[in-house]
Scaffold this motif. Structure first.
Motif, PDB file in Angstrom:
ATOM      1  N   GLN A  57      11.049   0.635  -9.289  1.00 35.86           N
ATOM      2  CA  GLN A  57       9.785  -0.086  -9.128  1.00 35.86           C
ATOM      3  C   GLN A  57       9.299  -0.036  -7.674  1.00 35.86           C
ATOM      4  OE1 GLN A  57       7.734  -1.515 -11.204  1.00 35.86           O
ATOM      5  NE2 GLN A  57       8.855  -1.741 -13.128  1.00 35.86           N
ATOM      6  N   ILE A  58      10.225  -0.081  -6.735  1.00 37.40           N
ATOM      7  CA  ILE A  58       9.843   0.054  -5.322  1.00 37.40           C
ATOM      8  C   ILE A  58       9.225   1.425  -5.089  1.00 37.40           C
ATOM      9  CG2 ILE A  58      10.742   0.287  -2.975  1.00 37.40           C
ATOM     10  CD1 ILE A  58      10.653  -2.571  -3.718  1.00 37.40           C
ATOM     11  N   TYR A  59       9.888   2.455  -5.605  1.00 32.98           N
ATOM     12  CA  TYR A  59       9.361   3.809  -5.429  1.00 32.98           C
ATOM     13  C   TYR A  59       7.978   3.928  -6.074  1.00 32.98           C
ATOM     14  CZ  TYR A  59      14.413   4.576  -4.802  1.00 32.98           C
ATOM     15  OH  TYR A  59      15.723   4.499  -4.413  1.00 32.98           O
ATOM     16  N   SER A  60       7.842   3.375  -7.269  1.00 30.77           N
ATOM     17  CA  SER A  60       6.562   3.441  -7.984  1.00 30.77           C
ATOM     18  C   SER A  60       5.450   2.800  -7.171  1.00 30.77           C
ATOM     19  CB  SER A  60       6.691   2.758  -9.349  1.00 30.77           C
ATOM     20  OG  SER A  60       5.443   2.707 -10.015  1.00 30.77           O
ATOM     21  N   GLY A  61       5.756   1.655  -6.546  1.00 34.47           N
ATOM     22  CA  GLY A  61       4.745   0.966  -5.755  1.00 34.47           C
ATOM     23  C   GLY A  61       4.261   1.759  -4.566  1.00 34.47           C
ATOM     24  N   MET A  62       5.092   2.686  -4.085  1.00 36.42           N
ATOM     25  CA  MET A  62       4.705   3.464  -2.918  1.00 36.42           C
ATOM     26  C   MET A  62       3.588   4.463  -3.213  1.00 36.42           C
ATOM     27  SD  MET A  62       6.039   2.448  -0.218  1.00 36.42           S
ATOM     28  CE  MET A  62       5.357   3.797   0.723  1.00 36.42           C
ATOM     29  N   ALA A  63       3.394   4.813  -4.470  1.00 34.14           N
ATOM     30  CA  ALA A  63       2.366   5.809  -4.794  1.00 34.14           C
ATOM     31  C   ALA A  63       0.968   5.334  -4.390  1.00 34.14           C
ATOM     32  CB  ALA A  63       2.407   6.148  -6.282  1.00 34.14           C
ATOM     33  N   GLU A  64       0.637   4.082  -4.728  1.00 32.24           N
ATOM     34  CA  GLU A  64      -0.686   3.563  -4.368  1.00 32.24           C
ATOM     35  C   GLU A  64      -0.802   3.409  -2.847  1.00 32.24           C
ATOM     36  OE1 GLU A  64      -3.260   3.139  -6.218  1.00 32.24           O
ATOM     37  OE2 GLU A  64      -2.533   3.009  -8.286  1.00 32.24           O
ATOM     38  N   THR A  65       0.299   3.079  -2.190  1.00 29.35           N
ATOM     39  CA  THR A  65       0.294   2.963  -0.728  1.00 29.35           C
ATOM     40  C   THR A  65       0.020   4.315  -0.079  1.00 29.35           C
ATOM     41  OG1 THR A  65       1.843   1.103  -0.832  1.00 29.35           O
ATOM     42  CG2 THR A  65       1.681   2.275   1.262  1.00 29.35           C
ATOM     43  N   ILE A  66       0.691   5.340  -0.551  1.00 28.35           N
ATOM     44  CA  ILE A  66       0.455   6.692  -0.026  1.00 28.35           C
ATOM     45  C   ILE A  66      -0.973   7.134  -0.328  1.00 28.35           C
ATOM     46  CG2 ILE A  66       1.115   9.126  -0.289  1.00 28.35           C
ATOM     47  CD1 ILE A  66       4.022   8.098  -0.727  1.00 28.35           C
ATOM     48  N   LYS A  67      -1.463   6.799  -1.505  1.00 25.84           N
ATOM     49  CA  LYS A  67      -2.847   7.113  -1.854  1.00 25.84           C
ATOM     50  C   LYS A  67      -3.814   6.492  -0.850  1.00 25.84           C
ATOM     51  CE  LYS A  67      -5.281   4.454  -4.253  1.00 25.84           C
ATOM     52  NZ  LYS A  67      -5.780   3.511  -5.294  1.00 25.84           N
ATOM     53  N   HIS A  68      -3.599   5.221  -0.504  1.00 29.06           N
ATOM     54  CA  HIS A  68      -4.474   4.556   0.456  1.00 29.06           C
ATOM     55  C   HIS A  68      -4.455   5.279   1.804  1.00 29.06           C
ATOM     56  CE1 HIS A  68      -4.349   0.476  -1.843  1.00 29.06           C
ATOM     57  NE2 HIS A  68      -5.382   1.207  -2.198  1.00 29.06           N
TER      58      HIS A  68
END
Length: 371
Positions: free
Chosen positions: A183-194
């Motif tokens: 779940q931590i890794y998954s959350g990073m996708a939107e952060t990298i997108k930003h």
């Protein structure tokens, strides 16, 4: 015969505060005591089956101790629950408990919980206030900011919903410690997108501090939470209703949302968005908006965040191509993609136009090129 003009012009202030911190449960209760939602005394706390024992029951207990009437409404965890049937079940349960317009909804959980709860709040009693208490990195990065609420259908994700702003958002970073690593890794996708759409400096920070972030180191997590909010705010402030600029937040989501659905939600949202980002940077490079080095840097950062960058073997790629047409950016039956320019910027194709038509053949070519 005649006509009568109904004048309904009005100014609405939908401003709200986003508070970032650690163990914010008592602060939530104190804010309610101090009039966050006026004189409301009745609260429906909505959560999922995982967050219930971790945080929601404690918030219910604190509110009851403070003298409020509170009920807990729980649904099975996971994206498969973000559907009209779950919304209907919670609404019926609230009606049975006597909830009317004099109540407030508190969403405690991740993006599925906040999306679903915000949608319920927007339609229940023709609209009741709600508060988001975000317990995941993904919700902190995306779902808790901006007021987009929706449910999924068998044909598409997030096409049934409304814009509804909360009274306040709490981002409790302490809750990230209880998240599974996936779940931590998954959350990073939107952060990298930003970072990809708005800030090369933030992108470089993520690249340099990924290890601290994934281990939920305090200073790094506070920084990314605040940067996510700032980037999304700067978009939403200019285009609350997604009439143009806000489409940039769909970077990577045309393929991402499609692959999430085709996987039958075996892929987490962030995992699907990561693969969608790979498709997007391949397309951007083909169109001449990114160098090969920039394309590879984005893919490398996704991999550093332990996110998938290839399409699982069980997904049929032709089915995936057809599923692209359920994307909400489709216009007149044509696929449209948001395209990044280098790292930290987005292509504006015309004044106020941030998505461009892409032929099915080109989309197919990109999807076939992904590992």
């Amino acid at each position: 015969m005649g006509s009568f003009q109904v004048e309904l012009k009005k100014v609405v202030d939908d401003s709200y505060e986003i508070e970032t911190g650690f163990e914010l449960e008592n602060k939530l209760v104190q804010d309610i005591k101090n009039g966050l939602v006026g004189k409301i005394k009745k609260f429906a706390v909505i959560t999922d089956s995982i967050v219930k024992d971790l945080y929601a029951e404690q918030i219910v207990s604190l509110l009851k101790d403070a003298g409020y009437q509170v009920d807990l409404f729980v649904f099975p965890a996971g994206e498969k629950s973000k559907v009209r049937k779950t919304k209907e079940d919670i609404e019926d349960a609230m009606l049975e408990k006597g909830y009317r317009r004099d109540c407030c909804i508190i969403a405690v959980g991740g993006g599925v919980v906040t999306d679903l709860s915000g949608f319920i709040a927007g339609t229940y009693g023709r609209g009741v206030p709600f508060i988001n208490y975000a317990t995941t990195l993904l919700a902190a990065a995306d779902a808790s900011v901006g007021g987009k609420t929706a449910v999924d259908t068998p044909l598409a994700t997030n096409l049934i919903g409304l814009f509804n702003q909360p009274e306040k958002v709490y981002i409790d970073i302490a809750t990230w410690k209880t998240l599974p690593e996936r779940q931590i890794y998954s959350g990073m996708a939107e952060t990298i997108k930003h970072a990809c759409l708005a800030s090369r400096e933030f992108f470089d920070y993520l690249d340099a501090h990924m290890e601290e972030i994934l281990s939920v180191e305090k200073d790094a997590c506070v920084h990314i939470a605040e940067e996510n909010c700032k980037i999304k705010y700067n978009v939403v402030m200019k285009d609350e209703r997604e009439s143009g600029l806000r489409e940039v937040l769909n970077l990577g989501h045309t393929v991402g949302r499609a692959i999430e659905t085709v996987s039958d939600y075996d892929l987490l949202h962030g995992e699907a968005v990561s693969i969608g980002m790979v498709a997007e940077v391949i397309l951007s490079h083909k169109m001449g908006y990114m160098t090969e080095e920039e394309r590879d840097a984005v893919i490398s950062l996704l991999e550093k965040a332990k996110l998938p960058t290839s399409i699982p073997a069980y997904i049929d790629r032709e089915t995936l191509v057809k599923k692209l047409y359920t994307d909400k950016k489709v216009r007149d039956g044509k696929l449209r993609f948001v395209i990044q320019k280098g790292i930290g910027d987005i292509v504006e194709f015309e004044d106020g136009v941030f998505a461009t038509p892409i032929s099915e053949d080109v989309a197919r070519e990109v999807i076939m090129e992904i590992k």
